[in-house]
Design an enzyme around this catalytic site. Structure first.
Site, short mmCIF file in Angstrom:
data_model
loop_
_atom_site.label_atom_id
_atom_site.label_comp_id
_atom_site.label_asym_id
_atom_site.label_seq_id
_atom_site.Cartn_x
_atom_site.Cartn_y
_atom_site.Cartn_z
N ASP A 28 0.87 -1.18 0.00
CA ASP A 28 0.00 0.00 0.00
C ASP A 28 0.91 1.23 0.00
OD1 ASP A 28 0.89 0.34 2.61
OD2 ASP A 28 -1.10 0.25 3.53
N CYS A 36 3.22 -3.06 3.97
CA CYS A 36 2.43 -1.89 4.34
C CYS A 36 3.24 -1.12 5.37
CB CYS A 36 1.03 -2.28 4.83
SG CYS A 36 0.98 -3.37 6.26
N THR A 77 3.29 -1.15 8.63
CA THR A 77 3.77 -2.00 9.73
C THR A 77 3.96 -3.45 9.32
OG1 THR A 77 1.49 -2.48 10.32
CG2 THR A 77 2.54 -0.61 11.45
N HIS A 119 10.95 -23.46 9.32
CA HIS A 119 9.96 -24.10 10.20
C HIS A 119 8.51 -23.95 9.74
CE1 HIS A 119 12.73 -24.31 14.02
NE2 HIS A 119 13.32 -24.78 12.92
C1 RB5 Z 1 -1.89 2.77 6.40
O1 RB5 Z 1 -1.90 4.00 6.98
C2 RB5 Z 1 -1.57 1.68 7.41
O2 RB5 Z 1 -2.66 1.46 8.20
C3 RB5 Z 1 -1.15 0.45 6.68
O3 RB5 Z 1 -0.05 0.71 5.87
C4 RB5 Z 1 -0.77 -0.76 7.50
O4 RB5 Z 1 0.34 -0.51 8.30
C5 RB5 Z 1 -1.82 -1.45 8.23
O5 RB5 Z 1 -1.58 -2.39 8.98
#
Ligand code: RB5
Length: 150
Positions: free
Chosen positions: A8, A66, A68, A99
């Site tokens: 994303d 993404c 995180t 694993h």
């Molecule tokens: C986007 O702002 C963020 O929520 C997304 O990139 C992701 O980290 C969601 O888990």
């Protein structure tokens, strides 16, 4: 090996570093499923593209990024047959191949630097699933998928 990659907006910058790394240093073919800019998009849509590519055998494995890595891993693990691993360290990259036989690697574009990402990816691609006692766990997982998922 054929690799699908998607992200994303929070993963876009890191993907822009990872693709040249994969081309130069790993023996893989890459299909990039987007997104292709920092514009805000919804991560489940991109996780779905990569999971479908794996489950339809267009590719062997996938990388999802993404901010995180958490959202991507939550979505990917809803697909029967997908084993997605969110990794922050090269040790986890190695262990999840050995694993868990993970077929998706999730990374946090705003949590790790590009060189850390390269090392995680290198281990994930180059260590092999060990089978043996780990098959016991993966078989339990397969049964969970049959009984708990629709
Ligand atoms: C986007 O702002 C963020 O929520 C997304 O990139 C992701 O980290 C969601 O888990």
């Amino acid at each position: 090996m054929r690799i699908a990659i998607a992200n994303d907006h929070g993963g876009y910058e890191l993907k822009q570093k990872i693709i040249p790394y994969l081309r130069e240093h790993e023996n893989v073919e890459i299909i990039d499923y987007g997104c292709y800019s920092n514009d805000i998009v919804r991560y489940p849509i991109y996780a779905e593209k990569v999971c479908n590519a794996i489950l339809s055998n267009k590719v062997d494995r996938g990388i999802l990024i993404c901010s995180t890595g958490i959202g991507m891993s939550i979505v990917a693990n809803k697909y029967k047959g997908i084993r997605a691993a969110l990794c922050d360290t090269p040790y986890q990259g190695m262990m999840t191949s050995k694993h868990n036989n993970s077929n998706v690697l999730c990374l946090g574009g705003r949590c790790i630097g590009d060189f850390m990402a390269f090392e995680i990816i290198h281990n994930w691609l180059n260590y092999q699933y060990e089978g043996g006692r780990h098959d016991i766990s993966l078989n339990i997982l397969k049964n969970l998928e049959i009984h708990n998922f629709n």
